[in-house]
Design an enzyme around this catalytic site. Structure first.
Site, PDB file in Angstrom:
ATOM      1  N   PRO A  96     -23.114  43.527 -37.670  1.00 54.54           N
ATOM      2  CA  PRO A  96     -24.505  43.051 -37.666  1.00 54.54           C
ATOM      3  C   PRO A  96     -24.697  41.795 -38.500  1.00 54.54           C
ATOM      4  CG  PRO A  96     -24.454  45.421 -37.883  1.00 54.54           C
ATOM      5  CD  PRO A  96     -23.016  44.963 -37.975  1.00 54.54           C
ATOM      6  N   CYS A  97     -25.452  40.835 -37.938  1.00 59.33           N
ATOM      7  CA  CYS A  97     -25.556  39.513 -38.565  1.00 59.33           C
ATOM      8  C   CYS A  97     -26.969  39.182 -39.025  1.00 59.33           C
ATOM      9  CB  CYS A  97     -25.102  38.437 -37.574  1.00 59.33           C
ATOM     10  SG  CYS A  97     -26.151  38.345 -36.093  1.00 59.33           S
ATOM     11  N   GLN A  98     -27.920  40.102 -38.808  1.00 59.59           N
ATOM     12  CA  GLN A  98     -29.323  39.744 -39.032  1.00 59.59           C
ATOM     13  C   GLN A  98     -29.594  39.194 -40.426  1.00 59.59           C
ATOM     14  OE1 GLN A  98     -28.216  42.527 -37.653  1.00 59.59           O
ATOM     15  NE2 GLN A  98     -29.584  43.324 -36.094  1.00 59.59           N
ATOM     16  N   PHE A 131     -27.458  37.769 -42.541  1.00 61.30           N
ATOM     17  CA  PHE A 131     -26.746  36.541 -42.893  1.00 61.30           C
ATOM     18  C   PHE A 131     -27.424  35.346 -42.246  1.00 61.30           C
ATOM     19  CE2 PHE A 131     -22.855  39.384 -43.133  1.00 61.30           C
ATOM     20  CZ  PHE A 131     -22.807  39.365 -44.513  1.00 61.30           C
TER      21      PHE A 131
END
Length: 234
Positions: free
Chosen positions: A72-74, A76
């Site tokens: 999950p990148c939300q 960053f």
């Protein structure tokens, strides 16, 4: 090649390897979303699903050649709140580090969003100093999508060295090349919807004309407001 894919989604990693003519003997997928798993298994029934990444034990996968990962990148992303490792989803990054240390694959590939330099530094330090390469997917698709790729190769001292990734050649794929010739009327914007969109997003909002060459990256907010409308933010 034996592959361990963490946060596997719909197994795009498997598809990419096949399209690159990389022979895949075994492909282990760590994924918990039932819908993503169904898509993956419908396309590639030989995939071995192994469940939650937090429950995967490296001792069971000692002969892995490649670990690929895109957690999950939300938190960053510069489009989000940038809570970095303070968010539980971003902490899953350390599950990747744990499994690389336990499995000691010949290679690893980590993909994530473009982010602040401070976050990049933390990730790079955890990955034996392997620095990322920034690639804009617009070179090989019709959408601008800047992503960071950390690629490491196992060394004799059990550390990892960076694998240099050349920038892909621009394939000049434009929006017109991927648009459907016919779209059902129910998916088309009405004049009223266009006005509402421009009202809600002001000068930053627009609907792409057919002659636009590339599509900017869709933002997460688009899923909240207009999940069935092909509109974007600049």
């Amino acid at each position: 090649m034996k592959v361990l894919s963490l946060f596997d989604g719909i197994s795009c990693g498997y598809e990419a390897l096949l399209r690159a003519w990389v022979p895949v003997d075994e492909y282990y997928a760590s994924e918990i979303d039932k819908h993503a798993i169904k898509v993956a298994m419908d396309n590639h029934p030989d995939i071995v699903q192994i469940g939650d990444v937090c429950q995967v034990k490296g001792e069971d996968y000692k002969d892995i050649d490649l670990i690929i990962w895109g957690s999950p990148c939300q938190w960053f992303s510069m489009a989000g709140k940038m809570l970095n490792f303070s968010d539980p989803r971003s902490k899953l990054f350390f599950e990747f580090v744990r499994l690389v240390k336990e499995c000691k694959p010949k290679y690893f590939l980590l993909e994530n969003v473009k982010m602040k330099k401070d976050y990049i530094k933390v990730i790079t330090e955890q990955l034996w100093g392997v620095e990322p390469t920034l690639i804009d997917s617009a070179l090989v698709s019709a959408q601008h999508r800047n992503r960071l790729y950390w690629v490491g190769k196992l060394q004799e001292d059990w550390t990892y060295a960076k694998v240099e990734i050349p920038q892909p050649e621009d394939r000049w794929i434009l929006l017109k090349d991927i648009l459907l010739e016919y779209v059902e009327p129910k998916y088309e914007l009405t004049d009223s919807q266009k006005k509402n969109y421009e009202r809600d997003f002001g000068s930053k909002g627009k609907v792409l004309p057919e002659w636009a060459e590339k599509c900017p990256t869709l933002t997460a907010s688009m899923g909240t407001w207009w999940w069935n409308i092909p509109a974007i933010l600049e």
